[in-house]
Design an enzyme around this catalytic site. Structure first.
Site, short mmCIF file in Angstrom:
data_model
loop_
_atom_site.label_atom_id
_atom_site.label_comp_id
_atom_site.label_asym_id
_atom_site.label_seq_id
_atom_site.Cartn_x
_atom_site.Cartn_y
_atom_site.Cartn_z
N CYS A 324 0.84 -1.20 0.00
CA CYS A 324 0.00 0.00 0.00
C CYS A 324 0.88 1.26 0.00
CB CYS A 324 -0.96 -0.05 1.18
SG CYS A 324 -2.23 1.27 1.16
N VAL A 325 0.71 2.14 0.97
CA VAL A 325 1.45 3.40 0.98
C VAL A 325 2.95 3.16 1.09
CG1 VAL A 325 1.18 3.68 3.47
CG2 VAL A 325 1.65 5.66 2.07
#
Length: 590
Positions: A324-325
């Site tokens: 993800c991030v």
């Protein structure tokens, strides 16, 4: 009522006995008509909301909500059909549900169809909801972005106004109150008040899991610690390990142990069993001491962790995973390494549901206009954002499943919370550095600068993703609502090295946490040179089960060399002494 007719309220025991009188019919005609009018009026008022303080996007200036309710020419025809089905069901045209409506779990109880009043409420709600959503497409004077915001806000309102969310219009709730002599009502109230006190919706039995006891139990040691992260080295379970170690960067928006849930679900334990030397970064939940942290600090942390592992094991390079991030950040890290002519420090990079191009980033884009950013900024305290706000935002993206389902089950029905390790993790929130969070939303989600060469600089290095030639494995979730597959696919347009794209069944979490032993879902691969996700899917081969074995085969093709699992390959026995047992101290900090 008059004439000795049955006076039991519809939905209660005894409903349907006797012949309704004219007075009965007049009364219920008024009640149901008023209910429908209230839903319509509420729809108009919700569409008029323009306060920037609301968590939903505001309507554009000059927006007229009335066409949303009048746009479809067949709306009033559908309303007439509703009344015909209620007053004369034998001669009326039957209600035709869409496949999605037929699968709607909110109305699975038989009372929603078998009891005329609740069947009318259900049909009326579905009809009004359908036309409210259709009406968004007929609104004039808005651009595509505003229309998507309206659609998101309308969908959120429609889900919130479901009759299943209110005790008076939920037949299961009414039945449970009678059966339990009010105990369910009190238990539901207790659940609701507890959540209000915590400031967070509960999804699972909070006492069922404990970090280090029955989740996050893979053996290992913390071997390095900074103010921003702990580095965990896991104990090998094979006599030899691959020479190139693996370092995993989980998102700091959540706790790292999404990849180390119960032992049978743990990606970390599975990777260790495949003969990998596994390291994981456990990020610290932000507090006032991290108020100065920016994106550069997270990139610097990844660069540092890579070097620490390489030096500890005397390894030329590492395999890196970014989730993800942290995957978005890993892309910037690779660009920095390429610019410094140090790209060989990373033998391969794997991206779990990560985005670098945010042009099609899904519903989270609705929270990044100027009003929303100002509202989020106002929520920060002492330089950090309380993780409960982020949790509420992610819950809104799947409000029907992650909000209203629990309102119905645990507040209205008073049911006990079921133990579920994934939902325990979901509720174990982390705080975020406020300045980083603002720049992340503005620079990436709103302005999409990461894919513009030189538009962003990190650690003094202009970022150019087209200079990244590292072998890359990209995993996307077919049903991902946070990082849509179409958005993840865009990675393939920017990196220039060898790349393998895998589309996994399910979404942002279950699509990643899918151990082979579970035998769940499937994944798709396509070795052809295609330019779009649609073309990839059209020519893809489907494989049942987990994509994890495909990934480890890819890793081994990059480098199959092995070394004994001794010396520094054992946590704490090299140049870095053990600081604590896994899962460490940062994961427990609140």
């Amino acid at each position: 009522m008059a004439d000795g007719s049955d006076t039991t309220a519809p939905g209660a025991e005894g409903a349907g006995k006797g012949i309704p009188t004219l007075e009965d019919m007049q009364h219920w005609t008024w009640v149901l008509g008023r209910a429908q009018q209230m839903m319509l009026e509420a729809g108009v008022e919700a569409a008029k909301i323009t306060s920037p303080a609301t968590i939903l996007p505001s309507a554009p200036a000059g927006f007229d909500p009335i066409p949303m309710l009048q746009a479809s020419a067949d709306f009033w025809g559908d309303t007439i059909k509703l009344w015909q089905r209620f007053l004369d069901p034998e001669h009326a045209e039957p209600f035709r549900e869409t496949p999605e409506q037929a699968r709607d779990k909110r109305f699975k109880a038989p009372e929603w169809r078998e009891q005329p009043v609740f069947d009318f409420i259900r049909q009326s709600y579905l009809t009004v909801a359908d036309h409210l959503l259709k009406g968004v497409d007929a609104v004039e004077g808005v651009d595509d972005r505003q229309r998507e915001q309206l659609r998101f806000a309308t969908r959120g309102f429609v889900d919130a106004m479901s009759p299943s969310n209110f005790a008076a219009t939920n037949p299961q709730a009414l039945k449970r109150i009678i059966e339990t002599r009010g105990e369910s009502l009190l238990k539901g109230l207790e659940n609701m008040l507890a959540d209000l006190q915590r400031g967070q919706l509960t999804h699972t039995d909070r006492a069922a899991f404990e970090v280090g006891r029955n989740i996050a139990t893979t053996p290992g040691k913390v071997v390095y610690r900074t103010r921003l992260y702990e580095l965990i080295h896991y104990t090998p379970t094979t006599p030899e390990v691959l020479a190139t170690p693996l370092i995993i960067f989980p998102p700091w928006i959540n706790r790292f142990y999404i990849l180390d849930l119960t032992p049978e679900k743990s990606f970390i334990a599975w990777a260790v069993a495949q003969g990998l030397s596994v390291f994981v970064v456990s990020w610290k939940s932000a507090d006032a001491s991290l108020a100065d942290v920016r994106w550069d600090d997270y990139v610097a942390a990844q660069l540092e962790a890579i070097d620490v592992v390489r030096e500890l094991l005397d390894a030329a390079s590492v395999h890196a995973i970014g989730y993800c991030v942290a995957g978005t950040t890993l892309a910037a890290t690779l660009a920095v390494l390429a610019a410094r002519e140090e790209a060989d420090n990373v033998a391969s990079a794997t991206f779990f549901t990560a985005q670098v191009d945010f042009a099609h980033a899904g519903d989270l884009r609705h929270f990044v206009d100027d009003d929303q950013l100002a509202m989020i900024r106002s929520l920060a305290t002492d330089g950090f954002l309380d993780g409960r706000y982020m949790a509420a935002t992610f819950n809104l993206l799947r409000g029907r499943d992650l909000i209203w389902n629990y309102v119905s089950n645990n507040y209205l029905l008073g049911e006990e919370y079921a133990p579920f390790d994934l939902l325990h993790w979901n509720g174990d929130v982390t705080n975020l550095p406020a300045a980083w969070h603002q720049s992340y939303l503005a620079d990436l989600y709103r302005d999409n600068k990461l894919v513009v060469p030189g538009a962003l600089s990190v650690l003094g290095v202009p970022i150019d993703l087209t200079q990244v030639a590292t072998p890359v494995y990209v995993q996307a979730g077919r049903e991902d609502h946070i990082a849509p597959a179409e958005s993840v696919w865009k990675i393939t347009h920017h990196f220039t090295g060898p790349l393998r794209f895998v589309l996994a069944g399910s979404g942002h979490i279950a699509g990643v946490v899918n151990p082979p032993a579970a035998g769940k879902y499937q994944y798709w691969t396509n070795d052809a040179d295609v330019s779009s996700l649609d073309a990839f899917v059209a020519g893809a081969s489907e494989t049942k089960g987990s994509w994890w074995p495909d990934w480890i085969s890819w890793i081994r093709r990059i480098g199959a060399g092995r070394v004994p699992a001794t010396g520094a390959r054992m946590p704490g026995e090299g140049s870095l002494p053990a600081l604590a047992d896994a899962p460490g101290t940062y994961v427990r900090a609140r």
